[in-house]
Design a protein around this motif. Sequence first.
Motif, PDB file in Angstrom:
ATOM      1  N   PRO A 179       0.817  -1.208   0.000  1.00  0.00           N
ATOM      2  CA  PRO A 179       0.000   0.000   0.000  1.00  0.00           C
ATOM      3  C   PRO A 179       0.857   1.268   0.000  1.00  0.00           C
ATOM      4  CG  PRO A 179      -0.721  -1.538   1.711  1.00  0.00           C
ATOM      5  CD  PRO A 179       0.608  -2.014   1.226  1.00  0.00           C
ATOM      6  N   GLU A 180       0.234   2.363  -0.400  1.00  0.00           N
ATOM      7  CA  GLU A 180       0.884   3.674  -0.335  1.00  0.00           C
ATOM      8  C   GLU A 180       1.352   3.959   1.084  1.00  0.00           C
ATOM      9  OE1 GLU A 180      -0.282   8.425  -0.991  1.00  0.00           O
ATOM     10  OE2 GLU A 180      -1.822   6.860  -1.051  1.00  0.00           O
ATOM     11  N   ALA A 181       2.560   4.536   1.202  1.00  0.00           N
ATOM     12  CA  ALA A 181       3.175   4.960   2.468  1.00  0.00           C
ATOM     13  C   ALA A 181       3.691   3.796   3.302  1.00  0.00           C
ATOM     14  CB  ALA A 181       2.225   5.822   3.311  1.00  0.00           C
ATOM     15  N   HIS A 182       3.494   2.581   2.845  1.00  0.00           N
ATOM     16  CA  HIS A 182       3.987   1.430   3.597  1.00  0.00           C
ATOM     17  C   HIS A 182       5.379   1.037   3.128  1.00  0.00           C
ATOM     18  CE1 HIS A 182       0.395   0.051   6.015  1.00  0.00           C
ATOM     19  NE2 HIS A 182      -0.069   1.083   5.334  1.00  0.00           N
ATOM     20  N   LYS A 183       5.990   0.128   3.876  1.00  0.00           N
ATOM     21  CA  LYS A 183       7.402  -0.195   3.686  1.00  0.00           C
ATOM     22  C   LYS A 183       7.591  -1.427   2.813  1.00  0.00           C
ATOM     23  CE  LYS A 183       7.675  -0.163   8.169  1.00  0.00           C
ATOM     24  NZ  LYS A 183       6.458   0.651   8.425  1.00  0.00           N
ATOM     25  N   VAL A 184       8.624  -1.359   1.988  1.00  0.00           N
ATOM     26  CA  VAL A 184       9.051  -2.491   1.189  1.00  0.00           C
ATOM     27  C   VAL A 184      10.472  -2.850   1.608  1.00  0.00           C
ATOM     28  CG1 VAL A 184       9.823  -0.962  -0.684  1.00  0.00           C
ATOM     29  CG2 VAL A 184       9.459  -3.387  -1.144  1.00  0.00           C
ATOM     30  N   ALA A 185      10.756  -4.146   1.693  1.00  0.00           N
ATOM     31  CA  ALA A 185      12.099  -4.602   2.055  1.00  0.00           C
ATOM     32  C   ALA A 185      13.053  -4.377   0.883  1.00  0.00           C
ATOM     33  CB  ALA A 185      12.072  -6.064   2.453  1.00  0.00           C
ATOM     34  N   LEU A 186      14.160  -3.705   1.151  1.00  0.00           N
ATOM     35  CA  LEU A 186      15.153  -3.423   0.112  1.00  0.00           C
ATOM     36  C   LEU A 186      16.167  -4.541  -0.030  1.00  0.00           C
ATOM     37  CD1 LEU A 186      15.847   0.339   0.916  1.00  0.00           C
ATOM     38  CD2 LEU A 186      14.390  -0.608  -0.889  1.00  0.00           C
TER      39      LEU A 186
END
Length: 511
Positions: free
Chosen positions: A40-47
Amino acid sequence: MRPLCIQIHPQDTVAIIVNEGGLPAGTRFDSGLTLIEDVPEAHKVALTDIEAGAPILRYGSIIGYAERAIAKGSWVHEEKMRMPDAPALDHLPLATAVPPAAAPLEGYTFEGFVNDDGSVGTKNILGITTTVQCVAATVNIAAKRIRAEILPRYPNVDDVIALTHDYGCGIAIEAPGSEIPVRTLRNLSLNPNLGGAPMVVSLGCEKLQPMRLMPSSTLPILEAAPYVVRMQDEQHHGFGEMVAAIMEMAEKRLAILNRRKRTVCPASDLVVGMQCGGSDAFSGITANPAVGYASDLLVRAGATVMFSEVTEVRDAIHLLTARAANEQVARDLIREMAWYDAYLDRGGMNRSANTSPGNKAGGLTNIVEKALGSTAKAGASAISGVFGPGERVNKKGLIFAATPAADFICGTLQLAASMNMHVFTTGRGTPYGLAMAPVIKVSSRSSLADRWSDLIDVNAGVIATGDATIEEVGTQIFHMILEAASGRKQTAADRWGLHNDLVLFDPAPVT
């Protein structure tokens, strides 16, 4: 818009999705990162791949530990993280990284109302203080009539407001903590925007008598100008006479206030409170850093800038004590953190109770992440002083004014601290406003600014999309503060008359 995510610090293992509505699995970024699930928007993704138990970093700091292995490209949310403990208060750095003073900003002014005590108002308001909840409804009726029937004859006065509250005779007025609401009411009455002298309405039998609220030993205001109406006085026959007595005294005050004119004042006379509410994960990368840049400009101009909200700085306290101007200021910060830790502990809670469902829906996983973004409002200046809840701030520079994080309690306490301008950031959207001071509302997202275009004064969401820099938006906020303080620009909240009630912080028991 092409897929965008924001990594704050080079060591961060997560980034924030910028695109409105979020992004689906399979989305590929310019960096080569590919989402393996919807985020979702503004949520975190693992890099990167994050092992079970490994720290998760944002802002270059640990915001949690992985409950299980998290694959690169995954959505990182609350169920996948364990919150770290709060920093211990007994081994913090004390003034070890004091920022050097930046070059002063000279020549910046605003047009304000100079008070006898040297403070300066950005509004010219008749404030009617109440000593007890019992008189609140009566004073509200009187204020409504004063506004309609008398105020039009005094065009230089901006408004008439009733400083009503829920403080009653059930309170244990000698109990530890009871000094907080009492001094809050006292200092609210002395806010610069109320002209420096209160008008008080008392019932007569209450514990908080007018002379206790305004003791003559330290505040001889009521002796010099006894603007007090006691509703139980025998000369008042019936409710109509009580209201008439309030209106008669109000007109005497209005005549005095009406003689006041705006004059050119240095920006150093500003006392600006910074606060955030309805925060999201963008707050700490757009709105709050922009406000922090404006804070630094204000400090360079000699003004007083307050940041607050104890639970929303608690997990960043190790960063703040290092920035304290000296060791005593650092210890004062620790004192306020310790007091609030004990206050929450007495209630069987801890700082994790702060984070709301809306915060989490906006991408803030826990209070640690929220606090690291919240402290961005404090900019990069040295912290020059610390004041307790309801105390009147009497120093220049960057100040920590301790308050709960609850929006309207914080705003009330900042007004008591002598705030004459307010800046409020929001990501989820909060219809917030105060009658006693202009409130500049800053949105963290462009989508919120578009949807609430008639409530938001400054859109910091353009920082996330690369259409403006933190410095550009911060400078815009700085100049709007000067314009609103001068009465040349009306904030959205004032244009609507969006003025919420004052809310006291009372940690003492009720009998």
